[in-house]
Design a protein around this motif. Sequence first.
Motif, PDB file in Angstrom:
ATOM      1  N   GLY A  94       0.849  -1.224   0.019  1.00  0.00           N
ATOM      2  CA  GLY A  94      -0.236  -0.157   0.093  1.00  0.00           C
ATOM      3  C   GLY A  94       0.991   1.257  -0.106  1.00  0.00           C
ATOM      4  N   THR A  95       2.167   1.014  -0.072  1.00  0.00           N
ATOM      5  CA  THR A  95       2.978   2.212   0.038  1.00  0.00           C
ATOM      6  C   THR A  95       2.725   3.042  -1.174  1.00  0.00           C
ATOM      7  OG1 THR A  95       4.334   1.106   1.462  1.00  0.00           O
ATOM      8  CG2 THR A  95       5.431   2.911   0.312  1.00  0.00           C
ATOM      9  N   ALA A  96       2.768   2.514  -2.390  1.00  0.00           N
ATOM     10  CA  ALA A  96       2.770   3.269  -3.636  1.00  0.00           C
ATOM     11  C   ALA A  96       1.297   4.001  -3.683  1.00  0.00           C
ATOM     12  CB  ALA A  96       2.807   2.205  -5.041  1.00  0.00           C
ATOM     13  N   ASP A  97       0.214   3.351  -2.974  1.00  0.00           N
ATOM     14  CA  ASP A  97      -0.806   4.060  -3.144  1.00  0.00           C
ATOM     15  C   ASP A  97      -1.110   5.146  -2.335  1.00  0.00           C
ATOM     16  OD1 ASP A  97      -2.452   1.771  -4.313  1.00  0.00           O
ATOM     17  OD2 ASP A  97      -1.997   0.778  -2.617  1.00  0.00           O
ATOM     18  N   MET A  98      -0.508   5.280  -1.158  1.00  0.00           N
ATOM     19  CA  MET A  98      -0.393   6.464  -0.424  1.00  0.00           C
ATOM     20  C   MET A  98       0.359   7.420  -0.880  1.00  0.00           C
ATOM     21  SD  MET A  98       0.057   5.076   3.619  1.00  0.00           S
ATOM     22  CE  MET A  98       0.101   3.163   3.438  1.00  0.00           C
ATOM     23  N   ILE A  99       1.582   7.113  -1.513  1.00  0.00           N
ATOM     24  CA  ILE A  99       2.540   7.981  -2.127  1.00  0.00           C
ATOM     25  C   ILE A  99       1.418   8.695  -3.360  1.00  0.00           C
ATOM     26  CG2 ILE A  99       4.420   8.671  -3.576  1.00  0.00           C
ATOM     27  CD1 ILE A  99       5.879   6.241  -2.475  1.00  0.00           C
ATOM     28  N   TYR A 100       0.859   7.807  -4.194  1.00  0.00           N
ATOM     29  CA  TYR A 100       0.305   8.245  -5.252  1.00  0.00           C
ATOM     30  C   TYR A 100      -1.048   9.427  -4.937  1.00  0.00           C
ATOM     31  CZ  TYR A 100      -3.108   8.613  -9.039  1.00  0.00           C
ATOM     32  OH  TYR A 100      -3.886   8.889 -10.155  1.00  0.00           O
ATOM     33  N   ALA A 101      -1.865   9.004  -3.868  1.00  0.00           N
ATOM     34  CA  ALA A 101      -2.623   9.805  -3.394  1.00  0.00           C
ATOM     35  C   ALA A 101      -2.431  11.158  -3.288  1.00  0.00           C
ATOM     36  CB  ALA A 101      -3.224   9.006  -2.159  1.00  0.00           C
ATOM     37  N   VAL A 102      -1.190  11.187  -2.431  1.00  0.00           N
ATOM     38  CA  VAL A 102      -0.699  12.748  -2.249  1.00  0.00           C
ATOM     39  C   VAL A 102      -0.423  13.624  -3.578  1.00  0.00           C
ATOM     40  CG1 VAL A 102       1.105  13.943  -1.448  1.00  0.00           C
ATOM     41  CG2 VAL A 102       0.168  12.031  -0.086  1.00  0.00           C
ATOM     42  N   LEU A 103       0.202  12.811  -4.555  1.00  0.00           N
ATOM     43  CA  LEU A 103       0.414  13.388  -5.883  1.00  0.00           C
ATOM     44  C   LEU A 103      -0.945  13.666  -6.473  1.00  0.00           C
ATOM     45  CD1 LEU A 103       3.730  11.772  -7.496  1.00  0.00           C
ATOM     46  CD2 LEU A 103       3.354  14.246  -6.791  1.00  0.00           C
ATOM     47  N   GLU A 104      -1.707  12.713  -6.672  1.00  0.00           N
ATOM     48  CA  GLU A 104      -3.054  13.179  -7.340  1.00  0.00           C
ATOM     49  C   GLU A 104      -3.739  14.126  -6.496  1.00  0.00           C
ATOM     50  OE1 GLU A 104      -7.368  11.207  -8.463  1.00  0.00           O
ATOM     51  OE2 GLU A 104      -5.622   9.992  -8.886  1.00  0.00           O
ATOM     52  N   GLY A 105      -3.745  14.045  -5.403  1.00  0.00           N
ATOM     53  CA  GLY A 105      -4.480  15.395  -4.474  1.00  0.00           C
ATOM     54  C   GLY A 105      -3.639  16.802  -4.959  1.00  0.00           C
ATOM     55  N   ARG A 106      -2.159  16.678  -5.119  1.00  0.00           N
ATOM     56  CA  ARG A 106      -1.525  18.003  -5.351  1.00  0.00           C
ATOM     57  C   ARG A 106      -1.962  18.468  -6.742  1.00  0.00           C
ATOM     58  NH1 ARG A 106       4.381  17.124  -2.823  1.00  0.00           N
ATOM     59  NH2 ARG A 106       3.802  17.257  -0.567  1.00  0.00           N
ATOM     60  N   ALA A 107      -2.096  17.386  -7.670  1.00  0.00           N
ATOM     61  CA  ALA A 107      -2.641  17.653  -9.168  1.00  0.00           C
ATOM     62  C   ALA A 107      -3.819  18.398  -9.233  1.00  0.00           C
ATOM     63  CB  ALA A 107      -2.444  16.481  -9.978  1.00  0.00           C
ATOM     64  N   ARG A 108      -4.730  17.760  -8.494  1.00  0.00           N
ATOM     65  CA  ARG A 108      -6.191  18.367  -8.371  1.00  0.00           C
ATOM     66  C   ARG A 108      -6.110  19.883  -7.606  1.00  0.00           C
ATOM     67  NH1 ARG A 108     -10.126  14.753  -9.405  1.00  0.00           N
ATOM     68  NH2 ARG A 108      -9.546  12.598  -9.421  1.00  0.00           N
ATOM     69  N   ALA A 109      -5.158  19.913  -6.744  1.00  0.00           N
ATOM     70  CA  ALA A 109      -5.234  21.280  -6.348  1.00  0.00           C
ATOM     71  C   ALA A 109      -4.767  22.353  -7.063  1.00  0.00           C
ATOM     72  CB  ALA A 109      -4.330  21.310  -4.826  1.00  0.00           C
ATOM     73  N   ARG A 110      -3.902  21.924  -7.794  1.00  0.00           N
ATOM     74  CA  ARG A 110      -2.983  23.073  -9.108  1.00  0.00           C
ATOM     75  C   ARG A 110      -4.179  23.041 -10.304  1.00  0.00           C
ATOM     76  NH1 ARG A 110       1.672  19.811  -7.912  1.00  0.00           N
ATOM     77  NH2 ARG A 110       3.071  21.003  -7.026  1.00  0.00           N
ATOM     78  N   GLY A 111      -5.422  22.330 -10.132  1.00  0.00           N
ATOM     79  CA  GLY A 111      -6.193  22.666 -10.991  1.00  0.00           C
ATOM     80  C   GLY A 111      -6.015  21.764 -12.463  1.00  0.00           C
ATOM     81  N   LEU A 112      -4.867  20.663 -12.513  1.00  0.00           N
ATOM     82  CA  LEU A 112      -4.564  19.941 -13.522  1.00  0.00           C
ATOM     83  C   LEU A 112      -5.727  19.143 -13.942  1.00  0.00           C
ATOM     84  CD1 LEU A 112      -1.032  18.850 -12.587  1.00  0.00           C
ATOM     85  CD2 LEU A 112      -1.825  20.763 -14.215  1.00  0.00           C
ATOM     86  N   SER A 113      -6.140  19.069 -15.313  1.00  0.00           N
ATOM     87  CA  SER A 113      -7.259  18.485 -15.877  1.00  0.00           C
ATOM     88  C   SER A 113      -6.950  16.850 -16.208  1.00  0.00           C
ATOM     89  CB  SER A 113      -7.645  18.861 -17.120  1.00  0.00           C
ATOM     90  OG  SER A 113      -6.628  19.097 -18.182  1.00  0.00           O
ATOM     91  N   ALA A 114      -5.677  16.604 -16.328  1.00  0.00           N
ATOM     92  CA  ALA A 114      -5.235  15.299 -16.609  1.00  0.00           C
ATOM     93  C   ALA A 114      -3.904  14.897 -15.923  1.00  0.00           C
ATOM     94  CB  ALA A 114      -5.395  15.012 -17.900  1.00  0.00           C
TER      95      ALA A 114
END
Length: 162
Positions: A94-114
């Motif tokens: 589950g380590t990669a899942d946790m890292i990925y969740a942070v990165l996707e959250g940051r992408a969404r916060a930046r307003g990235l569409s994809a």
Amino acid sequence: MTLVIRSFDRADGDALGQVFHRAVNEGAASRYSAEERAAWSPDAPKGDLWADRMDRADTVVAERAGVPVGFMSMDPGSGYLDLAFVTPEEMGQGTADMIYAVLEGRARARGLSALSTEASLFAEPFFARHGWRLLMRQAVVRRGVPLKNCRMKKLLSQAVPA
């Protein structure tokens, strides 16, 4: 031991090079031949150029007992996920899942569409599980050896709940 997820620090550079090298040479052994793995990562990357690569990106690190055990890096402007690796011991934990969740959250916060990536055959199921779709299969050449991978993309919803 508690898993800590945090942002990259330049002092992490060489340790992340070891994570990368072990993930390729040990973790990806089920999907890539010894020749392919040697072309992909003949030695653990280290030094200023490697640390600069992590520093330019939005790099998220997972550590246990102060030792990095995984990381992912994303171009903060384009949403291109460049590197995503965990040590063989962390695979399936589950380590990669946790890292990925942070990165996707940051992408969404930046307003990235994809988000986009060129995923290894080993990483493809991980990304598919997180809603990424396969765009195409391809081979990239490293040190004269073709390595199969796949271009993948994930659309991010920009809708705000009412």
